[in-house]
Design a protein around this motif. Structure first.
Motif, PDB file in Angstrom:
ATOM      1  N   GLU A  66       0.852  -1.371  -0.033  1.00  0.00           N
ATOM      2  CA  GLU A  66       0.176   0.161   0.121  1.00  0.00           C
ATOM      3  C   GLU A  66       1.054   1.257   0.099  1.00  0.00           C
ATOM      4  O   GLU A  66       0.629   2.637  -0.760  1.00  0.00           O
ATOM      5  CB  GLU A  66      -1.006  -0.276   1.409  1.00  0.00           C
ATOM      6  N   VAL A  67       1.902   1.179   0.733  1.00  0.00           N
ATOM      7  CA  VAL A  67       2.644   2.423   0.661  1.00  0.00           C
ATOM      8  C   VAL A  67       3.443   2.117  -0.638  1.00  0.00           C
ATOM      9  O   VAL A  67       3.921   3.573  -1.266  1.00  0.00           O
ATOM     10  CB  VAL A  67       3.560   1.814   2.273  1.00  0.00           C
ATOM     11  N   GLY A  68       3.789   1.423  -1.403  1.00  0.00           N
ATOM     12  CA  GLY A  68       4.410   1.247  -2.541  1.00  0.00           C
ATOM     13  C   GLY A  68       3.711   1.652  -3.487  1.00  0.00           C
ATOM     14  O   GLY A  68       3.702   2.838  -4.395  1.00  0.00           O
ATOM     15  N   TYR A  69       2.101   1.771  -3.332  1.00  0.00           N
ATOM     16  CA  TYR A  69       0.658   2.362  -4.011  1.00  0.00           C
ATOM     17  C   TYR A  69       1.575   3.751  -3.893  1.00  0.00           C
ATOM     18  O   TYR A  69       1.204   4.755  -4.592  1.00  0.00           O
ATOM     19  CB  TYR A  69      -0.236   1.966  -3.951  1.00  0.00           C
ATOM     20  N   SER A  70       1.653   4.695  -3.076  1.00  0.00           N
ATOM     21  CA  SER A  70       1.332   5.933  -2.432  1.00  0.00           C
ATOM     22  C   SER A  70       2.540   6.170  -3.376  1.00  0.00           C
ATOM     23  O   SER A  70       2.332   7.331  -3.510  1.00  0.00           O
ATOM     24  CB  SER A  70       1.792   6.103  -0.880  1.00  0.00           C
ATOM     25  N   PHE A  71       3.507   6.131  -3.062  1.00  0.00           N
ATOM     26  CA  PHE A  71       5.169   5.908  -3.686  1.00  0.00           C
ATOM     27  C   PHE A  71       4.552   6.484  -5.628  1.00  0.00           C
ATOM     28  O   PHE A  71       4.623   7.325  -6.517  1.00  0.00           O
ATOM     29  CB  PHE A  71       6.064   5.027  -3.753  1.00  0.00           C
ATOM     30  N   ALA A 113       7.723  -5.864  -1.740  1.00  0.00           N
ATOM     31  CA  ALA A 113       6.254  -5.660  -2.544  1.00  0.00           C
ATOM     32  C   ALA A 113       6.210  -4.069  -2.321  1.00  0.00           C
ATOM     33  O   ALA A 113       5.538  -3.764  -3.242  1.00  0.00           O
ATOM     34  CB  ALA A 113       5.757  -6.234  -1.719  1.00  0.00           C
ATOM     35  N   LEU A 114       6.560  -3.076  -1.335  1.00  0.00           N
ATOM     36  CA  LEU A 114       6.653  -1.925  -1.644  1.00  0.00           C
ATOM     37  C   LEU A 114       7.407  -1.813  -2.844  1.00  0.00           C
ATOM     38  O   LEU A 114       6.978  -0.234  -2.741  1.00  0.00           O
ATOM     39  CB  LEU A 114       7.140  -1.442  -0.393  1.00  0.00           C
ATOM     40  N   CYS A 115       8.629  -2.245  -2.736  1.00  0.00           N
ATOM     41  CA  CYS A 115       9.898  -1.265  -3.748  1.00  0.00           C
ATOM     42  C   CYS A 115       9.349  -1.629  -5.618  1.00  0.00           C
ATOM     43  O   CYS A 115       9.187  -0.997  -5.571  1.00  0.00           O
ATOM     44  CB  CYS A 115      11.058  -2.001  -3.371  1.00  0.00           C
TER      45      CYS A 115
END
Length: 218
Positions: A66-71, A113-115
Motif C-alpha cells: 500500500e505504501v508502494g502504491y502511494s509512492f 512488495a513496497l519497492c
C-alpha cells in the motif's frame, strides 16, 4: 525531498513543512488516494515517512505494498533529478539493509512488495538480492520462498500489484527457480520446498504431471 504543504485539504492544520505529523495524520496523508497533487503531498511527508518505514512504525492494513502504491501515485520518478535520485537511494539502501538483517523490523517480502510497487519494476530488487552472497540473505530467501510457493504455483503474484501482475509473477517465479535452489541447499530447508521451487520454473504439463507436484487446489 521536502515540499510545501498542499492547502485546502482536511488535516492541513497550517503546519510548516518541517512540522512533525502524528502517526494518524501521517497515515491518512500517505494513504489518501484523491489528493489533487499527490506528488506534492508525498514530498511534504517523505522525510518523516522514510524514517517511520525504516523503524517499523508504518503498519498498513493490507501490507506494505500500500505504501508502494502511494509512492507510485506520487509519480516520484518524474520529479526533479536530485529528488527522484534521493528516493531511489533511499529505497535501494533500505532494501539492502533489510536483506542484511537477521530479524528486520519489516519482513523482506513486505519490503520487496513496497519497492516493486513504488518503482513499477521488480528486476533491480531481485538483482540486489542475488548479489548478496551471505547466509542472512539466503535465510530470507528460504523464508520468502516458503511464503510464495503456493501463490506462484497457482500463477499468482504473492501480493496485489497495481499493474503487470502476470508479468511480475512470471519474472519472480523464473528468478526463484533459477537462483534459489543452489543457495538453499546449504540451508536447513525441507526437500519438499526445493521441489516446489523447481516447479515454479515449469509450465503446463511439465509442472502438473511432475511426480512432486503438491496435491493442492490452486
Amino acid at each position: 525531498m521536502s515540499g510545501k504543504p498542499v492547502p485546502g485539504r482536511a488535516g492541513d492544520r497550517g503546519q510548516d513543512s518541517d512540522a512533525e505529523l502524528d502517526l494518524d495524520l501521517r497515515h491518512r496523508t500517505w494513504s489518501t488516494s484523491d489528493w489533487k497533487d499527490h506528488g506534492a503531498v508525498l514530498r511534504r511527508i517523505l522525510p518523516q515517512l522514510a524514517t517511520a518505514l525504516v523503524s517499523g512504525h508504518v503498519q498498513p492494513l493490507f501490507g506494505m505494498r500500500e505504501v508502494g502504491y502511494s509512492f507510485s501515485r506520487g509519480l516520484w520518478q518524474q520529479w526533479p533529478t536530485h529528488q527522484s535520485a534521493a528516493v531511489w537511494e533511499f529505497l535501494h539502501a533500505w532494501w539492502a539493509h533489510t536483506l542484511s538483517q537477521p530479524a528486520p523490523v519489516v519482513p523482506v517480502h513486505e519490503v520487496l512488495a513496497l519497492c516493486t510497487e513504488a518503482s513499477a519494476t521488480l528486476g533491480p530488487w531481485l538483482h540486489t538480492w542475488e548479489a548478496l552472497d551471505h547466509r542472512v540473505a539466503d535465510q530470507h530467501l528460504a523464508a520468502a520462498a516458503a511464503r510464495w510457493e503456493y501463490d506462484l504455483l497457482g500463477d499468482r503474484l504473492p501480493w496485489d500489484s497495481m499493474d503487470d501482475a502476470e508479468a511480475r509473477c512470471a519474472e519472480l517465479a523464473s528468478w526463484l527457480a533459477r537462483h534459489a535452489p543452489a543457495r538453499l541447499r546449504g540451508q536447513d530447508v525441507p526437500e519438499e520446498l526445493l521441489h516446489r521451487i523447481r516447479l515454479t520454473g515449469l509450465n503446463g504439463p511439465a509442472r502438473w504431471e511432475d511426480p512432486h507436484r503438491p496435491d493442492c487446489r490452486y
